[in-house]
Motif scaffolding. Structure first.
Motif, short mmCIF file in Angstrom:
data_model
loop_
_atom_site.label_atom_id
_atom_site.label_comp_id
_atom_site.label_asym_id
_atom_site.label_seq_id
_atom_site.Cartn_x
_atom_site.Cartn_y
_atom_site.Cartn_z
N ILE A 16 0.77 -1.11 -0.07
CA ILE A 16 -0.03 0.18 -0.15
C ILE A 16 0.77 1.37 -0.02
CG2 ILE A 16 -1.83 -1.01 1.17
CD1 ILE A 16 -0.92 0.07 3.69
N PRO A 17 0.25 2.66 -0.38
CA PRO A 17 1.21 3.68 -0.40
C PRO A 17 1.55 3.88 1.11
CG PRO A 17 -0.89 3.98 -1.63
CD PRO A 17 -1.02 2.46 -0.77
N LYS A 18 2.95 4.45 1.16
CA LYS A 18 3.69 4.82 2.35
C LYS A 18 2.80 5.49 3.43
CE LYS A 18 8.01 5.62 4.21
NZ LYS A 18 9.60 6.15 3.86
N SER A 19 1.98 6.41 2.86
CA SER A 19 1.22 7.29 3.76
C SER A 19 0.02 6.73 4.23
CB SER A 19 0.74 8.66 3.00
OG SER A 19 -0.24 8.38 1.74
N TRP A 20 -0.43 5.52 3.61
CA TRP A 20 -1.45 4.79 4.20
C TRP A 20 -1.38 3.91 5.37
CZ3 TRP A 20 -5.19 2.83 -0.59
CH2 TRP A 20 -5.41 3.87 -1.42
N ASN A 21 -2.14 3.40 6.07
CA ASN A 21 -2.04 2.50 7.24
C ASN A 21 -3.25 1.42 7.45
OD1 ASN A 21 0.44 3.63 8.79
ND2 ASN A 21 -1.12 5.48 8.81
N SER A 22 -2.73 0.24 7.53
CA SER A 22 -3.58 -0.88 7.83
C SER A 22 -4.03 -0.82 9.46
CB SER A 22 -3.00 -2.21 7.62
OG SER A 22 -3.91 -3.23 8.06
N ILE A 23 -5.43 -0.73 9.46
CA ILE A 23 -5.98 -0.73 10.84
C ILE A 23 -7.15 -1.89 10.82
CG2 ILE A 23 -5.47 1.62 11.11
CD1 ILE A 23 -8.42 2.37 10.14
N LYS A 24 -8.11 -1.80 12.05
CA LYS A 24 -8.93 -2.78 12.00
C LYS A 24 -10.45 -2.02 11.68
CE LYS A 24 -6.75 -6.33 13.65
NZ LYS A 24 -6.49 -7.36 13.16
N THR A 25 -11.36 -2.75 10.99
CA THR A 25 -12.79 -2.36 10.79
C THR A 25 -13.26 -1.37 11.89
OG1 THR A 25 -13.12 -3.77 8.84
CG2 THR A 25 -15.09 -2.76 10.11
N LYS A 26 -13.11 -1.85 13.09
CA LYS A 26 -13.93 -1.34 14.29
C LYS A 26 -13.28 0.06 14.38
CE LYS A 26 -10.59 -3.37 17.45
NZ LYS A 26 -10.39 -4.44 18.70
N ASN A 27 -12.06 0.43 13.96
CA ASN A 27 -11.30 1.91 14.16
C ASN A 27 -11.99 2.82 13.31
OD1 ASN A 27 -8.52 0.02 14.45
ND2 ASN A 27 -9.49 0.94 16.20
N LYS A 28 -13.09 2.51 12.31
CA LYS A 28 -13.47 3.31 11.20
C LYS A 28 -15.15 3.18 11.47
CE LYS A 28 -10.27 5.73 9.14
NZ LYS A 28 -10.26 7.17 8.89
N TYR A 29 -15.69 2.20 11.73
CA TYR A 29 -17.07 1.94 11.56
C TYR A 29 -17.62 1.49 12.97
CZ TYR A 29 -16.48 1.95 6.69
OH TYR A 29 -15.93 2.24 5.41
N ARG A 30 -18.89 1.97 13.01
CA ARG A 30 -19.71 1.38 14.53
C ARG A 30 -20.75 0.46 13.93
NH1 ARG A 30 -24.67 3.11 16.58
NH2 ARG A 30 -24.91 4.68 14.82
N PHE A 31 -20.61 -0.57 14.73
CA PHE A 31 -21.60 -1.70 14.36
C PHE A 31 -23.07 -1.02 15.00
CE2 PHE A 31 -24.12 -5.08 16.62
CZ PHE A 31 -24.89 -5.79 15.63
#
Length: 419
Positions: A16-31
């Motif tokens: 992925i681009p150096k400025s992007w990061n891999s995170i978990k879905t829960k860090n962006k979305y609310r169930f």
């Protein structure tokens, strides 16, 4: 100049681009799961389909229909909805971005983040296309994922400006590809209709456009050339009842989409009997009819021509010519009657099935034996050319789907940059 990349740390994402990061879905979305309860009448029903989230009537009888909708959940516009059950079935939809507010099945999983959702839709859509959901967490193929599994799935933290560019680019280009796919499918349907029209016209009117005609006495045909005869099916065919005693024959055949095809007698797929001694032994040139379930199935092709010796279920009717006629001509004639949906109207009222006795009086138009061969030759030449065109279009469909899959994956993971 290409941008600098780094390893995402996730095998199915890759670099992925150096400025992007891999995170978990829960860090962006609310169930979110909001059951509608007594507010049912305030909302339309929605359904997740291969064509996205669509409105569906509460009275729609297609598919599984609940008695009540009070247990359904509310899906809001710009929310993501997932169907992560029965993952072994790769031919069903898995993710959608809702353009409406309404009710969806409580079995669906809903995630909320209106800003992130447009990019997230393409990201998770790419996962579905590449069958990633099936293999998340543990070995083997997963049959289902729950909300906890979904919230743990790796996700990409992409700057908002880049997200907007990616979404706009993909929306424009995927719409173009989908338009080409629809046109290609329509062309394939047109070719199939042309092929059938050629078969029906030729087996009912012959090849000579200037020949004198007469009333055939066959309602679905009308006039036929004056030199043709009409005979009842029982005058042309005998029914084959040659049981496979002591398992004489093991070449298992089946009628599929109007073709008689080989099956593996050792397979565990499908409903196969413990013994095949009750199956019929059929020969090259026999015609097989599947005339069961006439009430419910109005789409199947029910006539096939055998091209080899083998065994087939005795639930089918097997016909063998008993006079000097061309079996391929007879097959094309009965195939045309099948496409006309003639079997459904035979007998008194709507029939669940037909047996040989119910077919005996079916009238068949019989040209001279030489003309039968000419008709068969004409059909096969024309049909072969059309089949080649269909094959080319079907290959194009595969190429378009693969290109769409690649395009989405490369842009949502940053391997290609929107200029």
């Amino acid at each position: 100049m290409s941008r600098e990349m780094k390893d995402s740390g996730v095998e199915w994402i890759g670099d992925i681009p150096k400025s992007w990061n891999s995170i978990k879905t829960k860090n962006k979305y609310r169930f979110k799961k909001e059951i509608v309860n007594d507010r049912v009448n305030q909302y339309e029903r929605l359904s997740l389909t291969l064509n996205g989230v669509l409105k569906r009537s509460k009275d729609d009888s297609n598919g599984l229909q609940p008695e009540k909708f009070e247990g359904y959940q509310i899906l809001n516009k710009n929310e993501l909805v997932f169907k992560l059950i029965d993952l072994e079935n790769v031919n069903t939809s898995r993710v959608g971005l809702s353009l409406f507010t309404g009710l969806v099945s409580p079995a669906y999983i809903v995630l909320n983040n209106e800003i992130e959702a447009p990019y997230g839709y393409f990201y998770y859509y790419s996962m579905w296309q590449r069958e990633v959901f099936n293999h998340i967490g543990g070995d083997g193929v997963r049959s289902a994922l729950n909300k906890g599994d979904l919230l743990k799935i790796p996700y990409l933290d992409v700057p908002q400006e880049e997200q907007i560019k990616i979404v706009n680019y993909l929306q424009i280009n995927i719409n173009k590809i989908n338009s080409l796919i629809r046109k290609t499918k329509s062309t394939i349907d047109d070719y199939k209709l042309l092929k059938q029209a050629i078969i029906t016209e030729t087996v009912t009117k012959g090849l000579d456009k200037n020949v004198e005609m007469k009333d055939s006495g066959i309602e679905w045909i009308g006039e036929i050339p004056t030199g043709w005869d009409t005979l009842m099916l029982a005058q042309v065919f005998a029914q084959v009842k040659n049981k496979n005693k002591d398992i004489q024959e093991t070449n298992l055949l089946s009628l599929s989409y109007g073709n008689i095809v080989k099956r593996n007698i050792e397979t565990t797929d499908g409903l196969l009997p413990e013994s095949f001694d009750g199956y019929n032994i059929i020969e090259d040139g026999d015609i097989v009819l599947r005339l069961t379930d006439l009430q419910n199935d109005h789409t199947s092709l029910r006539v096939g021509l055998s091209k080899e010796r083998g065994i087939i279920t005795s639930a089918y009717i097997t016909l063998r010519k008993k006079i000097n006629v061309n079996e391929k001509y007879l097959y094309y004639f009965l195939h045309s009657f099948d496409v006309f949906k003639g079997f459904y109207g035979m007998g008194a009222g709507v029939r669940q099935g037909l047996n040989f006795s119910g077919l005996k009086k079916l009238k068949i138009a019989i040209p001279t034996i030489d003309e039968q061969q000419q008709i068969v030759n004409h059909i096969e030449i024309r049909a072969s050319k059309i089949e080649n065109l269909i094959n080319q279009k079907e290959k194009l469909l595969i190429d378009l789907e693969m290109f769409k899959k690649s395009l989405i994956y490369e842009y949502v993971t940053g391997k290609k940059e929107v200029e």
